[in-house]
Design a protein around this motif. Structure first.
Motif, short mmCIF file in Angstrom:
data_model
loop_
_atom_site.label_atom_id
_atom_site.label_comp_id
_atom_site.label_asym_id
_atom_site.label_seq_id
_atom_site.Cartn_x
_atom_site.Cartn_y
_atom_site.Cartn_z
N LEU A 211 -5.85 153.93 91.57
CA LEU A 211 -4.91 152.82 91.54
C LEU A 211 -4.55 152.40 92.98
O LEU A 211 -4.69 153.16 93.92
CB LEU A 211 -3.63 153.21 90.80
N SER A 212 -4.04 151.12 93.11
CA SER A 212 -3.58 150.63 94.41
C SER A 212 -2.38 149.73 94.20
O SER A 212 -2.48 148.68 93.54
CB SER A 212 -4.67 149.87 95.15
N TYR A 213 -1.25 150.20 94.74
CA TYR A 213 -0.04 149.39 94.66
C TYR A 213 -0.09 148.25 95.68
O TYR A 213 0.33 147.14 95.39
CB TYR A 213 1.18 150.29 94.93
N HIS A 214 -0.63 148.51 96.85
CA HIS A 214 -0.69 147.52 97.93
C HIS A 214 -1.55 146.32 97.54
O HIS A 214 -1.16 145.17 97.73
CB HIS A 214 -1.23 148.18 99.21
N LYS A 215 -2.73 146.59 96.99
CA LYS A 215 -3.63 145.50 96.63
C LYS A 215 -3.07 144.68 95.48
O LYS A 215 -3.23 143.45 95.44
CB LYS A 215 -4.99 146.05 96.27
N ALA A 216 -2.43 145.36 94.55
CA ALA A 216 -1.83 144.62 93.43
C ALA A 216 -0.74 143.69 93.93
O ALA A 216 -0.61 142.54 93.49
CB ALA A 216 -1.28 145.61 92.41
N ARG A 217 0.07 144.23 94.85
CA ARG A 217 1.14 143.39 95.39
C ARG A 217 0.57 142.20 96.15
O ARG A 217 1.09 141.08 96.06
CB ARG A 217 2.01 144.24 96.31
N ARG A 218 -0.52 142.43 96.91
CA ARG A 218 -1.15 141.33 97.65
C ARG A 218 -1.64 140.25 96.70
O ARG A 218 -1.45 139.04 96.95
CB ARG A 218 -2.32 141.86 98.47
N GLN A 219 -2.30 140.66 95.62
CA GLN A 219 -2.82 139.67 94.68
C GLN A 219 -1.70 138.88 94.02
O GLN A 219 -1.80 137.66 93.83
CB GLN A 219 -3.68 140.36 93.62
N GLU A 220 -0.63 139.59 93.69
CA GLU A 220 0.49 138.89 93.06
C GLU A 220 1.16 137.92 94.04
O GLU A 220 1.52 136.80 93.67
CB GLU A 220 1.51 139.91 92.55
N GLU A 221 1.31 138.39 95.29
CA GLU A 221 1.91 137.51 96.30
C GLU A 221 1.03 136.32 96.59
O GLU A 221 1.51 135.20 96.77
CB GLU A 221 2.17 138.31 97.58
N TRP A 222 -0.27 136.53 96.73
CA TRP A 222 -1.21 135.43 96.96
C TRP A 222 -1.15 134.40 95.84
O TRP A 222 -1.10 133.20 96.08
CB TRP A 222 -2.63 135.99 97.11
N ALA A 223 -1.15 134.92 94.58
CA ALA A 223 -1.08 134.00 93.43
C ALA A 223 0.22 133.20 93.46
O ALA A 223 0.26 132.01 93.14
CB ALA A 223 -1.20 134.79 92.13
N LYS A 224 1.30 133.90 93.88
CA LYS A 224 2.59 133.21 93.95
C LYS A 224 2.57 132.13 95.03
O LYS A 224 3.07 131.02 94.82
CB LYS A 224 3.68 134.23 94.23
N ILE A 225 1.98 132.46 96.22
CA ILE A 225 1.91 131.48 97.31
C ILE A 225 1.08 130.27 96.89
O ILE A 225 1.47 129.11 97.12
CB ILE A 225 1.32 132.11 98.58
N ILE A 226 -0.06 130.52 96.24
CA ILE A 226 -0.91 129.41 95.81
C ILE A 226 -0.20 128.57 94.77
O ILE A 226 -0.33 127.33 94.74
CB ILE A 226 -2.24 129.96 95.25
N ARG A 227 0.57 129.24 93.95
CA ARG A 227 1.27 128.53 92.87
C ARG A 227 2.43 127.68 93.40
O ARG A 227 2.70 126.60 92.89
CB ARG A 227 1.77 129.56 91.85
N ALA B 173 -10.85 130.79 98.12
CA ALA B 173 -11.99 131.69 97.90
C ALA B 173 -11.91 132.90 98.83
O ALA B 173 -12.16 134.04 98.42
CB ALA B 173 -13.29 130.93 98.11
N ARG B 174 -11.56 132.65 100.07
CA ARG B 174 -11.49 133.75 101.05
C ARG B 174 -10.07 134.29 101.21
O ARG B 174 -9.84 135.18 102.01
CB ARG B 174 -12.00 133.25 102.39
N ARG B 175 -9.16 133.73 100.41
CA ARG B 175 -7.76 134.14 100.46
C ARG B 175 -7.25 134.14 101.92
O ARG B 175 -6.76 135.14 102.44
CB ARG B 175 -7.58 135.52 99.83
N ASN B 176 -7.38 132.96 102.51
CA ASN B 176 -7.00 132.80 103.92
C ASN B 176 -6.14 131.56 104.06
O ASN B 176 -6.45 130.50 103.50
CB ASN B 176 -8.24 132.70 104.80
N ILE B 177 -5.04 131.68 104.85
CA ILE B 177 -4.14 130.56 105.09
C ILE B 177 -3.93 130.45 106.60
O ILE B 177 -3.64 131.45 107.26
CB ILE B 177 -2.79 130.74 104.38
N VAL B 178 -4.06 129.21 107.12
CA VAL B 178 -3.82 128.94 108.54
C VAL B 178 -2.57 128.08 108.65
O VAL B 178 -2.46 127.04 107.97
CB VAL B 178 -5.02 128.23 109.19
N VAL B 179 -1.64 128.51 109.50
CA VAL B 179 -0.39 127.78 109.66
C VAL B 179 -0.24 127.34 111.11
O VAL B 179 -0.95 127.81 112.00
CB VAL B 179 0.81 128.65 109.24
N SER B 180 0.69 126.42 111.37
CA SER B 180 0.91 125.89 112.73
C SER B 180 2.40 125.64 112.93
O SER B 180 3.03 124.90 112.15
CB SER B 180 0.14 124.60 112.94
N ARG B 181 2.92 126.25 113.96
CA ARG B 181 4.30 125.95 114.35
C ARG B 181 4.33 124.69 115.21
O ARG B 181 5.30 123.92 115.15
CB ARG B 181 4.87 127.13 115.14
#
Length: 644
Positions: free
Chosen positions: A112-128, A189-197
């Motif tokens: 099992l992996s708690y870290h990866k699950a949390r990442r997937q959930e957070e990514w899905a939330k950010i995309i949503r 697809a690559r689960r990558n986000i680029v931001v700019s201040r």
């Protein structure tokens, strides 16, 4: 939670199992077991997120029950908070979601992996919840190659060029800071986000600029922050747009650099001079907040008044004098001395000197004042006419020598010009250095004084009488034979020095009886020769000479003179026969003067004499044929010819 399969291996009854569950959990089995186990059938497939319950924390491991045949063990480090870097251990009984990486590993345990699950959930939330262009807030977690990682729920990439409006020297300074950014790109697809201040700041700046341009108007007083300093001024951020504070608008007084008045990041109040909304240019000022010292300049500094000021700047054309803060005048180099030739203002004044000046002119529109330094000193040229009257003999020192003459310093600051033509009556001088030397003390005669142009003309030769008026014409008479030294050869003749400083011209036609193409064929520089004086012209200061005439025999000249005394004598052409006429006479010719007749033999070959070229009216020449006797004819000298 006990492993039921393991319990069955030891032949434990269901009743004993229920009692064990109740003793461990403190509740009946139907309440203690997760509702999810009761309500639905759990599917266990790899790479799926499944719910689980934390059973216990053992050292650096966490035991999680997902309702499968065995519990999973997850490293405690997966509960590390990326924002703080601290590990926050879970508590037994916590309901969590984990990623089922593998149903069974080599030891038969669930992976099992708690870290990866949390990442997937957070990514899905950010995309949503977010899309490109949205503004997000996060904490900079660490510095990586090319930029920073920002945690906005999931780690996102912030390029170094997008950290600020101007790229910072070290982006690591931002680690641990909470920032606001704008999402530039989302790669699902690559689960990558680029931001700019930077993009967020630019957009906010444009909005503030738009609002500010609508509000700005000339004459307003605004607060701003100095963002940059250049040689010509400073740029001030007014809260969305920069305005230029030019160096000339910083102070009424002279400043060398804007850093003398403002500093970077300093908050100042500025006066809005002008606003160009189309070009987005704003002119700002500091000195405009105070009254201009030029408002009543004519009353404070009337023309002709004298004031004391300080030399603040020196230029090749003059020196600037500060009369008061913000008021400066120019003393032009021509207004520094009445008599001295000033090549550079630094010869007279230095920066920091206190000087007395006189106001010459004021231009209020251009904010210019013309000042004079010499006007506060006596003008020696006002008394120059009386002190240096024409004809007066004065004494001075040769200060400078030029091609056209020499400047003689009569007193400090008063020079007179001794022209090259006024050096000698008789000597031909090519350069004044042939007679004078710098620093030499000499006496001269004042020829003229021009106080308006500040000029005094001097003469050296005027100390003696002009020898051409009496001495030279007496000592050198036409027809006199003298000796001289050849000093110069030209294409038209030879200059002969008769005495020191006195030369005569020996024309090329007077060098020899034969035709001379070049003077070098007959004489050389330095030769001592005998010449005959043909003409002395005091008005033109010239003496005409002849070498060939000095070589003629005295008898030939006397014979020529005798014949020229009886010009009307008849000359006969003899030969042949005839009656009624003297023996041997063919015919008679009328004389040119008085109507008398002369024979052909008596005629002088005057056509040859009249055909001779005359280089100078004072020098008469004859051809070489005149010097050779023809039959019984004796040639006449040019003097005799002219007299006849």
């Amino acid at each position: 939670m006990p492993n039921r399969n393991l319990v069955r291996m030891f032949d434990v009854s269901d009743q004993e199992i229920d009692q064990l569950i109740q003793s461990e959990t403190g509740a009946p089995p139907e309440e203690a077991l997760p509702r999810i186990y009761v309500e639905q059938d759990q599917e266990f497939e790899p790479n799926r997120i499944v719910p689980g319950i934390v059973r216990e924390v053992r050292g650096d491991e966490v035991v999680v029950d997902i309702g499968y045949k065995s519990e999973g063990v997850i490293p405690l480090r997966e509960w590390k908070d990326e924002a703080t870097g601290q590990i926050v251990p879970p508590k037994p009984g916590d309901r969590i979601h984990v990623l089922l990486e593998s149903v069974e590993d080599a030891t038969g345990c669930v992976v099992l992996s708690y870290h990866k699950a949390r990442r997937q959930e957070e990514w899905a939330k950010i995309i949503r919840e977010h899309k490109e262009g949205d503004v997000v807030t996060g904490v900079v977690t660490r510095k990586i190659k090319g930029g920073l990682l920002v945690n906005i729920g999931v780690p996102v990439f912030l390029p170094a060029s997008q950290v600020d409006l101007r790229r910072p020297a070290d982006v690591g300074e931002w680690v641990g800071k909470e920032i606001r950014c704008k999402i530039l790109k989302i790669d699902e697809a690559r689960r990558n986000i680029v931001v700019s201040r930077r993009k967020l700041l630019e957009d906010e700046r444009e909005e503030r600029k738009r609002r500010l341009l609508e509000e700005l108007a000339p004459g307003q007083i605004r607060k701003g922050i100095v963002k940059n300093i250049a040689e010509f001024g400073a740029f001030v951020d007014l809260g969305g747009i920069d305005g230029l504070l030019h160096i000339t608008d910083m102070s009424w007084s002279r400043i060398q650099h804007p850093s003398e008045v403002v500093q970077v990041d300093q908050e100042i109040e500025v006066y809005v001079i002008s606003v160009d909304k189309e070009k987005e240019k704003i002119a700002l000022g500091l000195k405009q907040k105070t009254p201009s010292p030029w408002e009543n300049i004519e009353q404070k500094y009337p023309i002709g008044s004298r004031h004391t000021g300080e030399i603040v700047n020196i230029m090749p054309y003059g020196a600037f004098v500060r009369l008061e803060p913000g008021v400066e005048g120019l003393v032009h180099i021509s207004e520094m001395s009445w008599t001295r030739r000033v090549n550079h203002p630094s010869e007279v004044v230095s920066v920091g000197d206190k000087v007395e000046v006189q106001v010459l002119a004021i231009n209020k529109d251009k904010q210019e004042i013309s000042l004079g330094l010499k006007q506060c000193q006596p003008n020696p040229w006002e008394v120059a006419v009386q002190k240096y009257a024409p004809g007066k003999v004065v004494e001075g020192v040769v200060r400078n020598i030029t091609n056209f003459g020499a400047f003689i310093e009569l007193e400090e600051g008063v020079d007179g010009l001794l022209h090259i033509h006024d050096l000698s009556w008789v000597r031909k001088i090519n350069h004044p250095s042939e007679v004078l030397q710098k620093g030499q003390r000499i006496k001269c005669v004042v020829l003229s004084v021009d106080p308006q142009r500040r000029r005094i003309s001097l003469g050296l030769k005027q100390l003696a009488t002009d020898p051409w008026e009496s001495d030279i014409p007496v000592r050198y008479q036409p027809g006199q034979v003298v000796q001289g030294k050849v000093t110069k050869l030209t294409n038209f003749g030879v200059f002969v020095e008769l005495e020191p400083g006195l030369e005569g011209l020996l024309h090329i036609s007077e060098l020899a009886d034969h035709k001379v193409e070049s003077p070098e064929e007959v004489v050389k520089v330095g030769d001592m020769i005998e010449v005959k004086v043909l003409r002395v012209d005091p008005a033109e200061r010239k003496i005409g000479l002849s070498r060939k005439r000095a070589q003629w025999q005295k008898g030939a000249e006397e014979a020529a003179e005798t014949r020229t005394e009886t010009p009307a004598a008849r000359r006969e052409l003899k030969g042949g026969m005839g009656s009624g006429a003297p023996p041997g006479q063919l015919f008679t010719l009328p004389s040119q003067g008085g109507g008398k007749t002369t024979t052909a033999q008596e005629r002088e070959p005057s056509d040859r004499k009249t055909a001779q070229p005359h280089q100078d009216q004072s020098v008469e020449s004859s051809s070489a044929g005149d010097a050779r006797p023809v039959q019984a004819t004796v040639p006449q000298t040019p003097e005799q010819t002219s007299s006849s």
